[in-house]
Design an enzyme around this catalytic site. Structure first.
Site, mmCIF file in Angstrom:
data_model
loop_
_atom_site.group_PDB
_atom_site.id
_atom_site.type_symbol
_atom_site.label_atom_id
_atom_site.label_comp_id
_atom_site.label_asym_id
_atom_site.label_seq_id
_atom_site.Cartn_x
_atom_site.Cartn_y
_atom_site.Cartn_z
ATOM 1 N N LYS A 200 0.869 -1.189 0.000
ATOM 2 C CA LYS A 200 0.000 0.000 0.000
ATOM 3 C C LYS A 200 0.894 1.223 0.000
ATOM 4 O O LYS A 200 1.199 1.817 1.039
ATOM 5 C CB LYS A 200 -0.924 -0.006 1.220
ATOM 6 N N SER A 406 -9.096 -1.253 -4.822
ATOM 7 C CA SER A 406 -9.368 -0.805 -3.458
ATOM 8 C C SER A 406 -10.873 -0.727 -3.232
ATOM 9 O O SER A 406 -11.567 -1.719 -3.340
ATOM 10 C CB SER A 406 -8.688 0.534 -3.192
#
Length: 622
Positions: A200, A406
């Site tokens: 991330k 996401s």
């Protein structure tokens, strides 16, 4: 006398204000009358003409809503024109209709003003172009130069020509964010980073001066896969192999030296174009094919926008009694509340799905997603409505466009089936948040914050910093959100939670890899997803409808007055000052997080827990 003087000035200002408003009103009325007069002119498509596919702007899944008054004022006062958007479905509709239209003899791909389109959108259009060619009609591509996006479409043409002083620019795909660690340290800005996931990497620009090895590994994998797809598609249509693409400066330098640095000759020698000709020479060639217009010496043609308008009036109204497959488009950042088209609002997008659910004629739903993510809370609102549709006995299929990562993956996870284009960017299953505080920066300026509060929770702020215990609480919230994300996918996709975690960690994947991991079910287009949804509902005969937001009475009136002009607009701005002040008022607070990547600005909006699920690596530079 002084009072009379000010009173006179006031009357003068008031008169000027009324005069200005009235002038604006008169100009708008004149514009309306002119628009009404011109709109009544019938668009004629000449017999034996060329469809000039002069696409201008960016290819999109859904047009961004623009207030008609704002658009009218922009036109009236000559405001800087915003980048235009081109609806992919419109382009496909135009090409497919032209293939059946006896008046259209050929297509001219005029792509000089097409500035961006993701590979999945380009591929859908080339499929339509190939079908047009199969009808026996030729396609010509001509322009002063070709960018990478433009050339992908141009390569489908029977003949590709370019100006003798032009060139073809194909550089591959890449992502080069800017990194600010040293700058933030010099400014003595305190960073509070909260994230879960090895890959991330959205927060890396603030904690590093370069891309981490993990991020490089992940990005290289999906970028290389995307590049291979581009090369294979183009090479299949042109007289060369994939090794004709230049991937090193040495290769390019040697080839350019062989043509003395002439970019046009380079394109001819290595098979990128079939001919070098000026606009006049190209025009003369098409004149020999279809003749000239009534006025002037240009080849007989109908422009893209004109042809689209001419066929839009013949749209059939769906049978109110027939079974329907409803398409709901979710395009843009995912944010809380109600939003217009072009941004995914948790409330507004859930309302569209709810509208499809309660419609008795709708037997199946397709959720078309083109989003890099956003608010966890809004994503869950939308997913809850997906579950409600399934509970109502209606199948729902998620169809991924350019990006469904996401939060974009979160809203797709619980669908009966997930379809994606081979070039879809997905995954990026992770959570992050960040808060900047300026206590040290202010201290250098001699500015301090002090006072009292009834609780320790109130003592943290952007001017005072964040207590380490408070930071631990925030991190717990991030980790809990990540665990929820994994649980959602594990339950919806019938996967082991540990296996999901292995392919999550915020890592970005292309659809073929996601298919291997079980994150999606099938590779295919939106049309194939619609057919699959109909099959799941056991439908043989059905209409396809798009569920869109209903305009208010005021909005309908404004569109009738000023026209339903829709162009791309800037997303609504949130107040950074007001938002940051709320950091100290909630368990995590509301915040706006801005990160500039390769000159692209990504903006995130309020989330009840300020937990975001966003893929910030999904914008690919071409």
């Amino acid at each position: 006398m002084i009072a009379k003087l000010f009173k006179g000035l006031w009357h003068a200002l008031n008169f000027s204000r009324r005069l200005l408003v009235n002038l604006v009103f008169v100009v708008l009325i004149i514009g309306l009358v002119v628009a009404m007069m011109t709109s009544e002119e019938e668009i004629l498509v000449p017999q034996d003409s060329v469809l000039r596919l002069n696409l201008s702007g960016k290819l999109v899944e859904q047009l961004t809503y623009v207030d008609p008054i704002d658009a009218a004022l922009d036109d009236t006062f000559g405001s800087k024109e915003k980048p235009m958007e081109i609806l992919v479905d419109d382009v496909i509709k135009v090409i497919n209709n032209a293939a059946r239209d006896n008046r259209i003899k050929a297509i001219h791909l005029d792509l000089r003003n097409l500035y961006h389109g993701h590979l999945d959108k380009l591929r859908d259009i080339t499929t339509a172009i190939e079908a047009f060619k199969a009808s026996g009609k030729p396609v010509y591509a001509h322009g002063p130069y070709f960018t990478q996006t433009q050339y992908y479409l141009a390569s489908t043409a029977n003949e590709v020509s370019m100006h003798p002083y032009g060139g073809v620019s194909i550089k591959g795909f890449g992502t080069y964010p800017m990194y600010f660690k040293d700058a933030l340290e010099k400014l003595q800005v305190t960073q509070h980073i909260f994230r879960v996931g090895t890959y991330k990497s959205a927060v890396e620009p603030f904690i590093r001066n370069d891309m981490s090895d993990a991020a490089k590994e992940a990005n290289k994998l999906w970028l290389s896969s995307l590049w291979e797809q581009y090369k294979e598609d183009v090479a299949a249509r042109r007289p060369f192999d994939t090794d004709n693409f230049d991937e090193t400066l040495t290769q390019l330098g040697e080839k350019m030296a062989s043509v003395s640095g002439d970019s046009a000759q380079f394109a001819m020698k290595y098979g990128w174009v079939d001919a070098l000709e000026t606009d006049q020479e190209f025009n003369d060639k098409l004149v020999q094919l279809v003749g000239t217009q009534k006025k002037g010496n240009k080849y007989k043609q109908v422009k893209y926008s004109e042809y689209l308008a001419s066929i839009s009036g013949f749209q059939t109204i769906p049978n109110p009694l027939s079974d329907k497959v409803a398409v709901v488009v979710a395009k843009g950042h995912i944010v809380d509340g109600k939003r217009k088209a072009g941004v995914i609002g948790g409330d507004s997008t859930a309302a569209l799905l709810r509208k499809a659910r309660i419609d008795e004629n709708v037997k199946a739903v397709v959720l078309r997603i083109d989003s890099g993510g956003g608010s966890v809370f809004a994503s869950e609102q939308i997913r809850n409505e997906v579950l409600a549709i399934k509970a109502a006995g209606k199948p729902i299929v998620a169809s991924m466009g350019s990006v469904a990562a996401s939060g974009g993956y979160w809203i797709a996870a619980s669908a009966n089936e997930i379809w994606a284009s081979p070039s879809t960017i997905t995954g990026s299953i992770g959570i992050f948040g960040t808060i900047f505080t300026f206590e040290n920066s202010l201290k250098e300026l001699g500015v301090y914050s002090d006072g009292v509060a009834t609780t320790e929770l109130k003592s943290s702020s952007i001017s005072r910093g964040i207590d380490p215990q408070y930071a631990d609480i925030i991190q717990m919230g991030v980790e809990d959100a990540y665990d929820k994300f994994l649980s959602v996918i594990s339950e919806a996709r019938n996967l082991n939670k540990e296996d999901v975690n292995e392919v999550a960690q915020g890592r970005v994947w292309l659809a073929p890899q996601a298919l291997e991991f079980g994150l999606i079910d099938k590779l295919g287009t939106k049309e194939q997803a619609i057919e699959s949804a109909a099959a799941l509902a056991s439908l043989e005969h059905y209409d396809v409808i798009t569920v869109e937001q209903t305009l208010t009475d005021k909005e309908r009136l404004m569109q009738q007055i000023f026209g339903a002009k829709v162009t791309q607009s800037l997303l609504p701005k949130a107040s950074q000052t007001d938002t940051l002040q709320k950091v100290s008022q909630q368990s995590i607070g509301n915040l706006i997080y801005k990160v500039q990547q390769s000159a692209n600005m990504i903006e995130l909006y309020n989330d009840p827990n300020s937990l975001y699920s966003v893929c910030t690596m999904c914008d690919v530079t071409q």
